[in-house]
Motif scaffolding. Structure first.
Motif, PDB file in Angstrom:
ATOM      1  N   ALA A  76       0.829  -1.202   0.000  1.00 54.58           N
ATOM      2  CA  ALA A  76       0.000   0.000   0.000  1.00 54.58           C
ATOM      3  C   ALA A  76       0.864   1.252   0.000  1.00 54.58           C
ATOM      4  O   ALA A  76       1.908   1.310   0.637  1.00 54.58           O
ATOM      5  CB  ALA A  76      -0.912   0.001   1.227  1.00 54.58           C
ATOM      6  N   GLY A  77       0.422   2.265  -0.752  1.00 56.53           N
ATOM      7  CA  GLY A  77       1.007   3.587  -0.645  1.00 56.53           C
ATOM      8  C   GLY A  77       2.263   3.846  -1.443  1.00 56.53           C
ATOM      9  O   GLY A  77       2.773   4.967  -1.418  1.00 56.53           O
ATOM     10  N   LEU A  78       2.766   2.865  -2.151  1.00 54.46           N
ATOM     11  CA  LEU A  78       3.993   3.057  -2.932  1.00 54.46           C
ATOM     12  C   LEU A  78       3.649   3.181  -4.412  1.00 54.46           C
ATOM     13  O   LEU A  78       3.173   2.228  -5.029  1.00 54.46           O
ATOM     14  CB  LEU A  78       4.962   1.894  -2.711  1.00 54.46           C
ATOM     15  CG  LEU A  78       5.767   1.944  -1.421  1.00 54.46           C
ATOM     16  CD1 LEU A  78       6.479   0.623  -1.186  1.00 54.46           C
ATOM     17  CD2 LEU A  78       6.771   3.076  -1.445  1.00 54.46           C
ATOM     18  N   GLU A  79       3.900   4.350  -4.993  1.00 54.34           N
ATOM     19  CA  GLU A  79       3.540   4.602  -6.375  1.00 54.34           C
ATOM     20  C   GLU A  79       4.454   3.832  -7.328  1.00 54.34           C
ATOM     21  O   GLU A  79       5.608   3.528  -7.008  1.00 54.34           O
ATOM     22  CB  GLU A  79       3.604   6.094  -6.666  1.00 54.34           C
ATOM     23  CG  GLU A  79       2.552   6.888  -5.891  1.00 54.34           C
ATOM     24  CD  GLU A  79       2.615   8.373  -6.170  1.00 54.34           C
ATOM     25  OE1 GLU A  79       3.669   8.840  -6.668  1.00 54.34           O
ATOM     26  OE2 GLU A  79       1.619   9.058  -5.880  1.00 54.34           O
ATOM     27  N   ALA A  80       3.918   3.547  -8.504  1.00 57.12           N
ATOM     28  CA  ALA A  80       4.661   2.764  -9.495  1.00 57.12           C
ATOM     29  C   ALA A  80       5.988   3.432  -9.853  1.00 57.12           C
ATOM     30  O   ALA A  80       7.023   2.770  -9.981  1.00 57.12           O
ATOM     31  CB  ALA A  80       3.805   2.571 -10.745  1.00 57.12           C
ATOM     32  N   ALA A  81       5.990   4.752 -10.004  1.00 56.55           N
ATOM     33  CA  ALA A  81       7.215   5.452 -10.387  1.00 56.55           C
ATOM     34  C   ALA A  81       8.293   5.326  -9.307  1.00 56.55           C
ATOM     35  O   ALA A  81       9.484   5.213  -9.611  1.00 56.55           O
ATOM     36  CB  ALA A  81       6.912   6.925 -10.652  1.00 56.55           C
ATOM     37  N   THR A  82       7.860   5.337  -8.044  1.00 56.26           N
ATOM     38  CA  THR A  82       8.815   5.179  -6.941  1.00 56.26           C
ATOM     39  C   THR A  82       9.453   3.801  -6.981  1.00 56.26           C
ATOM     40  O   THR A  82      10.679   3.656  -6.884  1.00 56.26           O
ATOM     41  CB  THR A  82       8.103   5.389  -5.586  1.00 56.26           C
ATOM     42  OG1 THR A  82       7.544   6.705  -5.554  1.00 56.26           O
ATOM     43  CG2 THR A  82       9.069   5.214  -4.428  1.00 56.26           C
ATOM     44  N   LEU A  83       8.628   2.780  -7.145  1.00 51.90           N
ATOM     45  CA  LEU A  83       9.134   1.416  -7.208  1.00 51.90           C
ATOM     46  C   LEU A  83      10.047   1.220  -8.413  1.00 51.90           C
ATOM     47  O   LEU A  83      11.117   0.597  -8.314  1.00 51.90           O
ATOM     48  CB  LEU A  83       7.957   0.435  -7.272  1.00 51.90           C
ATOM     49  CG  LEU A  83       7.109   0.333  -6.007  1.00 51.90           C
ATOM     50  CD1 LEU A  83       5.771  -0.339  -6.314  1.00 51.90           C
ATOM     51  CD2 LEU A  83       7.838  -0.437  -4.925  1.00 51.90           C
ATOM     52  N   LEU A 127      -6.542   6.671  -8.698  1.00 51.76           N
ATOM     53  CA  LEU A 127      -7.800   6.056  -8.258  1.00 51.76           C
ATOM     54  C   LEU A 127      -7.565   4.915  -7.272  1.00 51.76           C
ATOM     55  O   LEU A 127      -8.514   4.458  -6.627  1.00 51.76           O
ATOM     56  CB  LEU A 127      -8.598   5.557  -9.464  1.00 51.76           C
ATOM     57  CG  LEU A 127      -9.242   6.646 -10.321  1.00 51.76           C
ATOM     58  CD1 LEU A 127      -9.910   6.041 -11.547  1.00 51.76           C
ATOM     59  CD2 LEU A 127     -10.251   7.444  -9.504  1.00 51.76           C
ATOM     60  N   LEU A 128      -6.320   4.451  -7.149  1.00 54.01           N
ATOM     61  CA  LEU A 128      -6.047   3.434  -6.126  1.00 54.01           C
ATOM     62  C   LEU A 128      -6.282   3.982  -4.719  1.00 54.01           C
ATOM     63  O   LEU A 128      -6.538   3.220  -3.791  1.00 54.01           O
ATOM     64  CB  LEU A 128      -4.622   2.902  -6.267  1.00 54.01           C
ATOM     65  CG  LEU A 128      -4.371   1.985  -7.464  1.00 54.01           C
ATOM     66  CD1 LEU A 128      -2.910   1.537  -7.486  1.00 54.01           C
ATOM     67  CD2 LEU A 128      -5.293   0.769  -7.445  1.00 54.01           C
ATOM     68  N   ASN A 129      -6.207   5.316  -4.555  1.00 58.47           N
ATOM     69  CA  ASN A 129      -6.556   5.901  -3.261  1.00 58.47           C
ATOM     70  C   ASN A 129      -8.040   5.719  -2.974  1.00 58.47           C
ATOM     71  O   ASN A 129      -8.440   5.473  -1.830  1.00 58.47           O
ATOM     72  CB  ASN A 129      -6.190   7.385  -3.237  1.00 58.47           C
ATOM     73  CG  ASN A 129      -4.700   7.626  -3.337  1.00 58.47           C
ATOM     74  OD1 ASN A 129      -3.907   6.830  -2.836  1.00 58.47           O
ATOM     75  ND2 ASN A 129      -4.302   8.699  -3.991  1.00 58.47           N
ATOM     76  N   GLY A 185     -17.526  11.024   4.666  1.00 54.69           N
ATOM     77  CA  GLY A 185     -16.439  11.732   5.337  1.00 54.69           C
ATOM     78  C   GLY A 185     -15.307  10.807   5.725  1.00 54.69           C
ATOM     79  O   GLY A 185     -14.120  11.150   5.574  1.00 54.69           O
ATOM     80  N   ALA A 186     -15.653   9.618   6.230  1.00 55.80           N
ATOM     81  CA  ALA A 186     -14.629   8.642   6.617  1.00 55.80           C
ATOM     82  C   ALA A 186     -13.826   8.191   5.405  1.00 55.80           C
ATOM     83  O   ALA A 186     -12.581   8.078   5.458  1.00 55.80           O
ATOM     84  CB  ALA A 186     -15.289   7.439   7.291  1.00 55.80           C
ATOM     85  N   MET A 187     -14.508   7.951   4.288  1.00 59.29           N
ATOM     86  CA  MET A 187     -13.810   7.478   3.093  1.00 59.29           C
ATOM     87  C   MET A 187     -12.966   8.576   2.458  1.00 59.29           C
ATOM     88  O   MET A 187     -11.880   8.308   1.923  1.00 59.29           O
ATOM     89  CB  MET A 187     -14.818   6.887   2.108  1.00 59.29           C
ATOM     90  CG  MET A 187     -15.431   5.595   2.622  1.00 59.29           C
ATOM     91  SD  MET A 187     -16.752   4.929   1.594  1.00 59.29           S
ATOM     92  CE  MET A 187     -15.875   4.565   0.090  1.00 59.29           C
ATOM     93  N   GLN A 188     -13.432   9.818   2.524  1.00 56.05           N
ATOM     94  CA  GLN A 188     -12.616  10.933   2.042  1.00 56.05           C
ATOM     95  C   GLN A 188     -11.340  11.052   2.870  1.00 56.05           C
ATOM     96  O   GLN A 188     -10.236  11.276   2.329  1.00 56.05           O
ATOM     97  CB  GLN A 188     -13.418  12.243   2.120  1.00 56.05           C
ATOM     98  CG  GLN A 188     -14.580  12.345   1.150  1.00 56.05           C
ATOM     99  CD  GLN A 188     -14.151  12.710  -0.260  1.00 56.05           C
ATOM    100  OE1 GLN A 188     -12.972  12.809  -0.557  1.00 56.05           O
ATOM    101  NE2 GLN A 188     -15.131  12.900  -1.137  1.00 56.05           N
ATOM    102  N   ALA A 189     -11.475  10.897   4.194  1.00 55.57           N
ATOM    103  CA  ALA A 189     -10.306  10.961   5.078  1.00 55.57           C
ATOM    104  C   ALA A 189      -9.334   9.830   4.777  1.00 55.57           C
ATOM    105  O   ALA A 189      -8.108  10.017   4.787  1.00 55.57           O
ATOM    106  CB  ALA A 189     -10.756  10.914   6.540  1.00 55.57           C
ATOM    107  N   CYS A 190      -9.871   8.637   4.512  1.00 56.58           N
ATOM    108  CA  CYS A 190      -9.050   7.481   4.194  1.00 56.58           C
ATOM    109  C   CYS A 190      -8.270   7.705   2.897  1.00 56.58           C
ATOM    110  O   CYS A 190      -7.059   7.478   2.836  1.00 56.58           O
ATOM    111  CB  CYS A 190      -9.938   6.245   4.072  1.00 56.58           C
ATOM    112  SG  CYS A 190      -9.051   4.726   3.694  1.00 56.58           S
ATOM    113  N   ALA A 191      -8.956   8.187   1.854  1.00 53.45           N
ATOM    114  CA  ALA A 191      -8.301   8.426   0.569  1.00 53.45           C
ATOM    115  C   ALA A 191      -7.233   9.507   0.684  1.00 53.45           C
ATOM    116  O   ALA A 191      -6.145   9.400   0.094  1.00 53.45           O
ATOM    117  CB  ALA A 191      -9.333   8.813  -0.485  1.00 53.45           C
ATOM    118  N   ALA A 192      -7.525  10.547   1.456  1.00 58.16           N
ATOM    119  CA  ALA A 192      -6.553  11.627   1.643  1.00 58.16           C
ATOM    120  C   ALA A 192      -5.302  11.123   2.352  1.00 58.16           C
ATOM    121  O   ALA A 192      -4.177  11.487   1.998  1.00 58.16           O
ATOM    122  CB  ALA A 192      -7.194  12.770   2.431  1.00 58.16           C
TER     123      ALA A 192
END
Length: 273
Positions: free
Chosen positions: A98-105, A165-167, A255-262
């Protein structure tokens, strides 16, 4: 000939995926799992009949697909020593971190790679997962199909065309199991306050959640209609649903899902530094 799949990391998610693959007919001898500790690999060899290796680079040297299944916090130190082996072999890279972008990898592995990011969830451990997948432009149609087959071994697979959109996938399905566990917890507590024994309240709540999800998956109707089907005019279910609506449950969930995506977006930026 079956592709050789190398799992860098042999934890619960990796074993769930290759266990599902083997159950689906993929030959165990075409799967390699790695870990620096062979005592963790021994039971996997014995249970699944897969190959194992304590040397990541040696395993990667024969890989058609490399599944990166280690924690995001240690991914950089795992990937950078693999750069030469990955660049020599040019396998498809699939990350379930989770959380690691393709370009970083890609940067850690030397660049110019076919890369797929996957956001699975914990029900994958029982074969009932929901995974969102994103493929970078270097991924071929054949590789995309292969990755879909790999992740469908543990549940539903949905593709997104925009990595950002993975967020949203994280907010819906990645973190989603915890939302339902909280709801089950609340139903159990309410049932106890209404006089039910705790174990009875828990079993009824969990089975009801399982039944509702199963029914929704099999039904031709959308959830809104299934909800209406349970509600009789001026009945008990209608009263309960109205209470949820008055308490603005929809806004709470949004609100919970917006917080999660952020937060998922923030984590991606942190890991890329």
């Amino acid at each position: 000939m079956h592709k050789t799949i190398v799992f860098i990391g042999a934890g619960n998610m990796a074993s769930a995926i290759f266990g599902g693959m083997i159950d689906g007919g993929h030959p165990a001898e075409s799967i390699i799992a790695t870990s620096p500790d062979d005592t963790l690999l021994t039971p996997l060899r014995e249970r699944y009949g897969i190959r194992t290796n304590t040397d990541n680079a040696v395993a990667v040297s024969e890989a058609d697909v490399v599944v990166l299944a280690v924690k995001p916090q240690i991914m950089c130190q795992v990937c950078e020593p693999l750069r030469d082996a990955v660049q020599d072999r040019k396998p498809l890279i699939v990350s379930v971190a989770a959380g690691l972008e393709a370009a970083t990898l890609e940067g850690w592995l030397g660049g110019e790679l076919a890369m797929i990011r996957c956001m699975p969830n914990t029900p994958s451990l029982v074969g009932a997962g929901a995974s969102g997948l994103y493929a970078n432009p270097r991924v071929s149609a054949e590789q995309r199909e292969l990755a879909g087959e790999l992740l469908s071994a543990v549940g539903l697979v949905e593709w997104v065309d925009d990595e950002a959109l993975l967020n949203a996938v994280t907010a819906v399905s990645g973190s989603g199991p915890a939302y339902f566990f909280l709801f089950f917890e609340a139903m159990e507590e309410a049932g106890v306050k209404l006089g039910l024994p705790r174990e009875t309240a828990r079993r009824l709540a969990l089975q009801t959640g399982f039944g509702a999800a199963s029914m929704a998956l099999k039904s031709e109707h959308e959830p809104a209609q299934l909800k209406r089907n349970v509600m009789s005019p001026q009945g008990s279910t209608e009263r309960a649903i109205q209470h949820f609506e008055d308490a603005e449950l929809r806004q709470i969930v949004e609100g919970a899902m917006q917080a999660c995506a952020a937060r998922a977006q923030e984590m991606a930026k942190d890991f890329s530094k």
